[in-house]
Scaffold this motif. Structure first.
Motif, short mmCIF file in Angstrom:
data_model
loop_
_atom_site.label_atom_id
_atom_site.label_comp_id
_atom_site.label_asym_id
_atom_site.label_seq_id
_atom_site.Cartn_x
_atom_site.Cartn_y
_atom_site.Cartn_z
N PHE A 171 0.87 -1.28 0.00
CA PHE A 171 0.01 0.08 0.02
C PHE A 171 0.79 1.25 -0.10
N VAL A 172 1.93 1.37 0.99
CA VAL A 172 2.81 2.61 1.03
C VAL A 172 3.63 2.75 -0.39
N LEU A 173 3.98 1.44 -0.75
CA LEU A 173 4.96 1.74 -1.89
C LEU A 173 4.25 2.01 -3.04
N TYR A 174 3.08 1.35 -3.52
CA TYR A 174 2.55 1.69 -4.98
C TYR A 174 1.47 2.60 -4.75
N GLU A 175 0.66 2.62 -3.79
CA GLU A 175 -0.41 3.47 -3.84
C GLU A 175 -0.31 4.86 -3.19
N VAL A 176 0.52 5.07 -2.23
CA VAL A 176 0.68 6.28 -1.52
C VAL A 176 1.78 6.81 -2.19
N PHE A 177 3.02 6.13 -2.37
CA PHE A 177 4.41 6.79 -2.85
C PHE A 177 4.65 6.72 -4.06
N ASN A 178 3.78 5.83 -5.00
CA ASN A 178 4.15 5.54 -6.49
C ASN A 178 5.50 5.20 -6.72
N VAL A 179 6.25 4.52 -5.87
CA VAL A 179 7.86 4.32 -6.19
C VAL A 179 7.96 3.56 -7.67
N ALA A 180 7.01 2.59 -7.81
CA ALA A 180 7.17 2.01 -9.18
C ALA A 180 7.23 2.85 -10.34
N ASP A 181 6.59 4.10 -10.12
CA ASP A 181 6.73 4.88 -11.30
C ASP A 181 8.21 5.59 -11.38
N ASP A 182 8.64 5.83 -10.26
CA ASP A 182 9.95 6.40 -10.23
C ASP A 182 11.04 5.54 -10.83
N TRP A 183 10.90 4.20 -10.38
CA TRP A 183 11.72 2.95 -10.86
C TRP A 183 11.76 3.00 -12.38
N ALA A 184 10.60 2.99 -12.95
CA ALA A 184 10.54 2.72 -14.39
C ALA A 184 11.02 4.18 -15.29
N ARG A 185 11.10 5.42 -14.63
CA ARG A 185 11.72 6.55 -15.30
C ARG A 185 13.09 6.63 -15.21
N TRP A 186 13.72 5.85 -14.11
CA TRP A 186 15.24 6.10 -13.90
C TRP A 186 15.85 4.98 -14.72
N GLU A 187 16.54 5.02 -15.74
CA GLU A 187 17.19 4.27 -16.72
C GLU A 187 18.17 3.51 -15.63
N SER A 188 18.69 3.72 -14.76
CA SER A 188 19.61 2.72 -13.90
C SER A 188 19.03 1.97 -13.21
N LEU A 189 17.76 1.97 -12.96
CA LEU A 189 16.82 1.02 -12.06
C LEU A 189 15.70 0.30 -13.09
N SER A 190 15.12 0.88 -14.13
CA SER A 190 14.29 0.43 -14.75
C SER A 190 14.52 -1.08 -15.44
N GLU A 191 16.01 -1.36 -15.71
CA GLU A 191 16.01 -2.82 -16.18
C GLU A 191 16.41 -3.68 -14.90
N LEU A 192 16.24 -3.14 -13.71
CA LEU A 192 16.58 -4.06 -12.59
C LEU A 192 15.49 -4.54 -11.84
N VAL A 193 14.34 -3.59 -11.83
CA VAL A 193 13.13 -3.72 -10.92
C VAL A 193 12.10 -3.01 -11.46
N ASP A 194 10.78 -3.76 -11.39
CA ASP A 194 9.49 -3.05 -11.67
C ASP A 194 8.71 -3.71 -10.41
N GLN A 195 7.39 -3.56 -10.47
CA GLN A 195 6.40 -3.70 -9.26
C GLN A 195 6.44 -5.53 -9.20
N GLU A 196 6.36 -6.01 -10.40
CA GLU A 196 6.30 -7.38 -10.36
C GLU A 196 7.50 -7.92 -9.59
N THR A 197 8.68 -7.66 -10.08
CA THR A 197 10.01 -8.24 -9.21
C THR A 197 9.96 -7.86 -7.93
N ALA A 198 9.60 -6.47 -7.63
CA ALA A 198 9.63 -6.10 -6.19
C ALA A 198 8.74 -6.89 -5.31
N ASP A 199 7.53 -7.12 -5.91
CA ASP A 199 6.42 -8.27 -5.10
C ASP A 199 7.15 -9.45 -4.84
#
Length: 593
Positions: free
Chosen positions: A13-41
């Motif tokens: 809830f706090v990760l994806y709904e309140v602070f939308n961290v997956a959106d940050d991960w997707a727009r940062w090139e150095s992270l986008s290839e390492l992690v997304d919401q499915e990987t984090a889950d």
């Protein structure tokens, strides 16, 4: 004592709904290839299995057996070595480590969730790999390429552990007066001699080698903190190919007999001409250490949060099961000889206090973790702001999480009554274990001084305004929120107290010392009010959408209302105390105490 279970629903809830961290991960090139919401889950799910099946079952036995020292060697409690091996094989030590050297490269906003669940499951055992991760962070940031290539892969894999060696018998907070000496050798290494105390994981039987990061001074170095350098000193010397050779001149003189965290070895370490290698520049050792301090201090705060969550789970299960008395409104369970504790107002108040503080803390820790990620991975425009917020909020997180961690562990103990005082129920161990979190990695008094002195007064409130602006933007965007008026009033009081203290400090140097603790706690209640308002707005939107998860979101809104009615007002009283002046505090002579 029940088995600890990671609060995965709330973490998502706090990760994806309140602070939308997956959106940050997707727009940062150095992270986008390492992690997304499915990987984090998937990481969270596997982490939850590890802590519940492997770490948590060793919680009580680790305390009962403790560590044992004999002839310079330390043995850890039964099962710790096997659990450490499973932990290491899963790659958890390198979860946020640099991928170039075998780390997983995960963001701190995700790592903070794993830190909480692992510390809630077994704080003492978790200290070993966490110190390794911290040492690896400093090495990655400041050591030479040769050192990084040689040491980091083994540390991320858990084959080698790590420590931080700062404190000396005569020197705790005041590191400028350390006496450990480093003498340059002809081969470019250094010979270190001195004694360090309170070294967590300084000696143990979990890994093949232990990599000590040691603060020391060269002969003729500048006096005070400006003369401190940082050195890497391995327990066992290492060949260029990574193989181990002979023992270094490092020994464990004894281990401490402590109030809690007995499964973690706390060692006196003696360096007798030990071979070490410079990390970073000469006389810049504290700069190197402070690279990792924001991460480590957030982690220590999360230790308090994880302990409080375990306390809540234990106390809640007991309150639902324990039959005592009848409800004030009459018999609630006529088929039972008495009603469960849950019918009683004081029990519900206690549990609601813990719940509100824990969930507020989880949201706040996620926000601070997100700022650490922005400062590291973000675009240029967001790095400076994020770094300022991290500098401001880290001492708040470390001190308030751990202060409330003790408070919540004691409160959970109280719910159990006499059973809370008995070892088999686990609550008394939580109280003993969590107490250290208020002390190490900079006492909470030092955190308060850091907040008001260095992070606010020293830059005339520049960092503070970053935070206040964030809260004001939210209030402006949520002006129809039921929480906006109270949050706006609380922020006004915090801003007024901050300005008043900045003025008082100009006239009385004792102001910061006198006001800082109440100020930090008052600040924290306002910060929690902010994240609770954010959580409530998200929850209300979900309820309005007709979500199937009505219970979860309604509980969020109700708990937010409870926080605003019962806990946020404490912040106002604390801020009034903070600005009351230093006259009475310094009004007694030493003989009058």
């Amino acid at each position: 004592m029940i088995d600890y279970q990671a609060p995965l629903r709330d973490m998502r809830f706090v990760l994806y709904e309140v602070f939308n961290v997956a959106d940050d991960w997707a727009r940062w090139e150095s992270l986008s290839e390492l992690v997304d919401q499915e990987t984090a889950d998937a990481i969270l799910e596997e982490g939850a299995k590890l802590v519940s099946k492997t770490l948590s079952p060793l919680y009580r036995t680790g305390d009962e057996q403790g560590c044992h020292w004999q002839d310079g060697k330390v043995s850890t409690p039964s099962g710790f070595k096997e659990a450490y091996q499973l932990y290491s094989e899963g790659g958890w030590t390198g979860l946020s480590g640099n991928p170039e050297y075998g780390g997983m490269g995960m963001p701190k906003s995700l790592g903070a969730q794993f830190d909480e669940m692992s510390c809630g499951a077994n704080l003492a055992l978790m200290l070993y790999p966490s110190l390794t991760s911290g040492a690896a962070l400093a090495i990655d940031a400041h050591a030479s390429e040769a050192i990084k290539s040689l040491y980091l892969p083994k540390m991320y894999s858990g084959e080698w552990a790590g420590t931080m060696c700062l404190t000396e018998p005569h020197s705790g907070t005041d590191l400028g007066i350390i006496r450990t000496k480093a003498i340059p050798e002809d081969d470019g290494s250094y010979s270190l001699t001195g004694t360090k105390i309170f070294i967590t994981g300084g000696e143990h039987d979990l890994s093949d080698n232990i990599v000590h990061l040691v603060l020391a001074k060269l002969p003729g170095a500048p006096a005070g903190p400006k003369g401190i350098s940082l050195f890497l000193v391995p327990k066992v010397l290492v060949n260029d190919d990574g193989s181990l050779t002979e023992p270094n001149s490092v020994s464990c003189g004894s281990i401490e007999h402590k109030m809690g965290i007995k499964g973690a070895s706390t060692c006196v370490m003696n360096f007798d001409g030990a071979k070490g290698y410079l990390v970073g520049d000469l006389n810049k050792g504290l700069n190197c250490m402070f690279t990792m301090m924001n991460y480590e201090r957030l982690f220590v705060g999360i230790q308090g949060l994880g302990s409080a969550e375990r306390s809540y789970q234990n106390a809640l299960a007991y309150a639902k099961d324990r039959l005592q008395g009848r409800a004030a409104t009459g018999v609630a369970y006529p088929d039972k000889e008495a009603d469960p504790l849950m019918v009683h107002g004081d029990i519900r108040r206690t549990l609601m206090n813990i719940k509100a503080l824990n969930e507020g803390g989880r949201a706040f820790s996620t926000f601070v973790g997100q700022q650490l990620d922005k400062a590291k991975f973000g675009e240029a425009y967001e790095k400076q702001k994020a770094a300022g917020l991290v500098a401001l909020l880290t001492p708040v997180a470390k001190a308030f999480f751990t202060d409330m961690g003790l408070e919540c562990c004691v409160a959970g103990q109280q719910v159990l009554g006499g059973h809370g005082y008995i070892a088999e129920w686990g609550q008394e161990q939580l109280v003993r274990d969590v107490r250290i979190t208020q002390i190490y990695e900079g006492t909470n008094g030092i955190q308060s001084l850091d907040l008001l002195g260095r992070k606010i007064a020293a830059n005339e409130g520049a960092y503070f305004r970053l935070f206040a602006d964030e809260v004001r933007v939210f209030i402006g965007n949520a002006e129809n929120s039921e929480f906006a008026p109270a949050l706006s009033k609380a922020l006004d009081e915090l801003e007024q107290a901050t300005e008043a203290l900045l003025k008082q400090t100009a006239d009385d140097p004792n102001t910061i010392n006198a006001a800082c603790v109440e100020y930090l706690q008052g600040f924290a209640y306002v910060a929690y009010g902010w994240v609770w308002a954010q959580m409530a707005e998200v929850a209300k939107a979900q309820l309005d959408s007709g979500t199937d998860d009505q219970d979860f979101y309604q509980a969020k809104v109700t708990t937010a209302r409870y926080f605003y009615k019962r806990q946020l007002p404490k912040g106002s009283a604390l801020l009034k105390a903070a600005v009351s002046g230093a006259e009475e505090l310094y009004g007694l002579s030493n003989e009058q105490f």
